[in-house]
Design an enzyme around this catalytic site. Structure first.
Site, PDB file in Angstrom:
ATOM      1  N   CYS A 115      75.216 -85.655  20.574  1.00 45.64           N
ATOM      2  CA  CYS A 115      74.868 -86.954  19.980  1.00 45.64           C
ATOM      3  C   CYS A 115      74.327 -86.758  18.559  1.00 45.64           C
ATOM      4  O   CYS A 115      73.426 -87.483  18.122  1.00 45.64           O
ATOM      5  CB  CYS A 115      73.869 -87.730  20.831  1.00 45.64           C
ATOM      6  SG  CYS A 115      74.497 -88.153  22.447  1.00 45.64           S
TER       7      CYS A 115
ATOM      8  N   LYS B  48      62.354 -86.492  29.189  1.00 47.52           N
ATOM      9  CA  LYS B  48      62.442 -85.151  28.617  1.00 47.52           C
ATOM     10  C   LYS B  48      61.108 -84.404  28.742  1.00 47.52           C
ATOM     11  O   LYS B  48      61.007 -83.259  28.309  1.00 47.52           O
ATOM     12  CB  LYS B  48      62.848 -85.228  27.141  1.00 47.52           C
ATOM     13  CG  LYS B  48      64.276 -85.720  26.904  1.00 47.52           C
ATOM     14  CD  LYS B  48      64.633 -85.561  25.437  1.00 47.52           C
ATOM     15  CE  LYS B  48      65.730 -86.487  24.968  1.00 47.52           C
ATOM     16  NZ  LYS B  48      67.026 -86.325  25.581  1.00 47.52           N
TER      17      LYS B  48
ATOM     18  N   GLN C  96      61.930 -84.683  20.886  1.00 53.37           N
ATOM     19  CA  GLN C  96      61.958 -83.230  21.109  1.00 53.37           C
ATOM     20  C   GLN C  96      60.642 -82.576  20.705  1.00 53.37           C
ATOM     21  O   GLN C  96      60.554 -81.344  20.692  1.00 53.37           O
ATOM     22  CB  GLN C  96      63.123 -82.594  20.332  1.00 53.37           C
ATOM     23  CG  GLN C  96      64.497 -83.118  20.708  1.00 53.37           C
ATOM     24  CD  GLN C  96      64.957 -82.672  22.094  1.00 53.37           C
ATOM     25  OE1 GLN C  96      64.425 -81.720  22.665  1.00 53.37           O
ATOM     26  NE2 GLN C  96      65.941 -83.366  22.646  1.00 53.37           N
TER      27      GLN C  96
ATOM     28  N   HIS D  49      69.721 -87.519  15.624  1.00 55.25           N
ATOM     29  CA  HIS D  49      70.426 -87.901  16.848  1.00 55.25           C
ATOM     30  C   HIS D  49      71.034 -89.284  16.604  1.00 55.25           C
ATOM     31  O   HIS D  49      70.471 -90.086  15.859  1.00 55.25           O
ATOM     32  CB  HIS D  49      69.397 -87.962  17.986  1.00 55.25           C
ATOM     33  CG  HIS D  49      69.968 -88.179  19.352  1.00 55.25           C
ATOM     34  ND1 HIS D  49      70.415 -89.401  19.781  1.00 55.25           N
ATOM     35  CD2 HIS D  49      70.134 -87.327  20.400  1.00 55.25           C
ATOM     36  CE1 HIS D  49      70.836 -89.291  21.035  1.00 55.25           C
ATOM     37  NE2 HIS D  49      70.679 -88.050  21.431  1.00 55.25           N
TER      38      HIS D  49
ATOM     39  N   ASP E 258      60.979 -89.780  15.167  1.00 56.48           N
ATOM     40  CA  ASP E 258      61.618 -89.573  16.469  1.00 56.48           C
ATOM     41  C   ASP E 258      61.001 -88.305  17.074  1.00 56.48           C
ATOM     42  O   ASP E 258      61.271 -87.203  16.611  1.00 56.48           O
ATOM     43  CB  ASP E 258      63.128 -89.431  16.265  1.00 56.48           C
ATOM     44  CG  ASP E 258      63.857 -88.978  17.529  1.00 56.48           C
ATOM     45  OD1 ASP E 258      63.197 -88.722  18.550  1.00 56.48           O
ATOM     46  OD2 ASP E 258      65.098 -88.876  17.472  1.00 56.48           O
TER      47      ASP E 258
END
Lengths: 162, 427
Positions: B384, B244, B221, B141, B218
């Site tokens: 993104c 999220k 997700q 991202h 990261d």
């Protein structure tokens, strides 16, 4: 379904069979504009008509959604071989139509009036305006903001780009 | 058979009762961008404002005490959710800020070192020298790409990236080759927001350890969608966003190893991150306070803590299993539509619920428009992650993402809407 108001038949025709797509080899200015939220891209070139320095020739290549592609095709119909004043007026009219402050005028926008439905979808307005903003940018860079300045027009008329 | 009681879950989400575009049922398939919020989260945030709203870590009054307790209890609860200690969890504005916090630790340590300024013990880990390399992957991202590009631009370090295979995975050969003796940090995603790929963290960590590089993961997700445990992953930094995972907007999290956070100079400076202040200079509080300048987002922390409770009650294994079932159904049904191509792994193994696809002859923006007209909310564009689109030679994709409140009816609605888009555009 509101979709038909956004995607009028004439828009889909321009999308599937774009007018004037393809870059001319000679140009006075070239711009590359993108819509960074969705990746629509256009490369647009403007040159001065050798027979009449008041008129601007347009060529372009682009990729993107149906709205951005149809809009570029319509722009070619309306603005190729037109004066800066005519083009600038059309750009302003197109922007005003997207802001819903102007009723569509076919004399100014031609098939562009079919883009009126885009104003209902704020996320798509940028798609519709991409090529028109690119034209204005390129036209100004070509020296067209001073149409009486023949020195600039002459010096850029046969340029091969930067 | 689902691992979750979706009907009961849906009843907790007030927004799912509304209709869109001419009274159509809302089919929300954009949780990868931001999730919806249950009553429990909204109530927790509202309760904070109604009962103990005040500035955390300031004030001598009872409200300030209660607000501080609520904020720190939220930190403890959220840290425990990923197997971390509260002292190692920093609240940030969002996940992007959390990554910047780490990239700026490198920049600030490097600049201060060049000026001969005092730095915390252990800060050598963050001082960049000529020839040093930062490694990311081609599937990041922008939030985990641009901060590193900027860092390299300012310091002269070199950005390198791990290549992808045609089926949307990290190229194992590239992992070994790109991570090398000059690598200082490897920053990569746990699950690609565009491709859905779940990366093999262990392989990257093992290679990074061989060359003594730091590892940042990261987890935007992954934390909302699967069990995540920092000890098990063996990474140095883990960051993710609250919104999220059913939590409020405006809060992100950075977990870091104690010895690393302690060695990092501050990022944003100002109130409440200090130890002593004089006009000549200041010293800084230990982590996490060192990285939380200004009055913090206590209500959002309390809301996020309620989100953690909600997910924990469902069980993250069940959440993952449920999404797995929906993702499998979506992959199968979408692949069966002529002209539809999945961008990302078509194999359900090591794959999350982000399903990106393109439809021959129809731009993703136009696909999304037809879906929206039918009440199906997806994301279109480059998500993104523009370099991923370039890698797979598509201008953009249409992306559906599934979460706990989605069911097979939502998958059906998606599939029917894609078929309708094809019919509309005659593709």
């Amino acid at each position: 379904m509101k979709l038909e108001s956004l995607y009028q038949e004439i828009i889909l025709d321009h999308y599937k069979h774009p007018h004037g797509k393809g870059l001319a080899p000679n140009f006075a200015s070239e711009v590359h504009h993108v819509n960074p939220t969705c990746g629509d891209e256009i490369t647009l070139r403007v040159s001065i008509n050798p027979a009449n320095p008041d008129l601007l020739l347009v060529s372009y290549d682009s990729q993107g959604c149906s709205i951005s592609q149809a809009s570029a095709s319509i722009l070619f119909d309306q603005l190729n071989d037109q004066s800066f004043e005519t083009g600038e007026k059309a750009v302003e009219h197109m922007v005003a139509m997207m802001q819903r402050t102007q009723e569509p005028d076919e004399d100014i926008l031609g098939d562009g009036i079919a883009l009126v439905g885009v104003a209902q979808y704020p996320a798509r307005v940028k798609c519709a305006l991409l090529s028109w903003m690119a034209w204005k940018d390129a036209a100004i860079q070509a020296g067209a903001e001073v149409p009486n300045n023949t020195e600039i027009a002459n010096s850029t008329e046969l340029g091969e780009g930067k | 058979m689902s691992a979750l009681n979706v009907a009961a879950i849906r009843a907790d989400f007030p927004i799912l009762r509304r209709t869109v575009r001419d009274e159509r049922r809302l089919v929300y398939l954009d949780s990868g961008a931001t999730s919806q919020k249950p009553f429990q989260v909204l109530d927790a945030e509202r309760n904070f404002y109604e009962t103990c709203n005040s500035a955390v870590h300031r004030g001598a009054h009872q409200l300030a005490e209660e607000a501080t307790d609520a904020y720190e209890a939220a930190r403890a609860n959220i840290a425990a959710f990923i197997g971390g200690r509260p002292a190692d969890l920093v609240f940030t504005k969002n996940a992007t800020e959390a990554i910047n916090l780490v990239s700026y630790a490198f920049l600030n340590a490097t600049l201060k070192s060049q000026q001969g300024k005092d730095l915390p013990p252990g800060s050598e880990k963050f001082i960049l020298n000529a020839g040093d390399e930062i490694v990311v992957t081609e599937m990041e991202h922008h939030a985990n790409l641009i901060p590193w590009q900027e860092l390299c631009d300012k310091t002269g370090a070199t950005l390198k990236w791990i290549a992808l295979t045609d089926d949307g995975r990290l190229d194992p050969k590239s992992i070994q080759e790109v991570i090398g003796s000059r690598t200082r940090i490897v920053a990569f995603t746990h699950q690609s927001n565009l491709l859905g790929t779940i990366n093999d963290v262990a392989t990257v960590v093992t290679r990074a350890r061989e060359v003594d590089a730091l590892v940042l993961l990261d987890a935007c997700q992954s934390v909302p969608h699967m069990p995540v445990d920092v000890a098990q992953l063996g990474v140095d930094f883990l960051m993710w966003s609250g919104h999220k995972m059913l939590g409020p907007l405006g809060i992100g999290c950075l977990w870091g190893r104690e010895e690393l956070l302690s060695a990092m100079p501050p990022f944003i400076s100002g109130g409440s991150m200090i130890e002593t202040v004089t006009m000549q200079g200041s010293t800084f509080a230990p982590p996490p306070a060192r990285f939380e300048a200004g009055v913090p987002m206590a209500a959002q922390a309390v809301g996020l803590s309620a989100a953690v409770d909600y997910l924990r009650a469902l069980g993250m294994d069940n959440v993952q299993e449920h999404e797995h079932m929906l993702t499998q159904a979506a992959l199968t049904a979408l692949s069966a539509i002529p002209g539809v191509r999945i961008i990302g792994p078509t194999d359900i193994k090591d794959r999350g619920s982000a399903v990106s696809f393109v439809v021959d002859g129809i731009h993703p923006h136009d696909v999304g428009q037809v879906l929206d007209d039918l009440g199906v909310a997806v994301r279109v564009g480059h998500h993104c992650a523009w370099p991923v689109c370039r890698r797979y030679d598509v201008p953009a994709t249409t992306r559906a993402t599934f979460y706990i409140y989605n069911d097979l009816d939502d998958v059906d609605a998606l599939v029917q809407a894609v078929v309708a888009a094809k019919e509309f555009f005659g593709a």
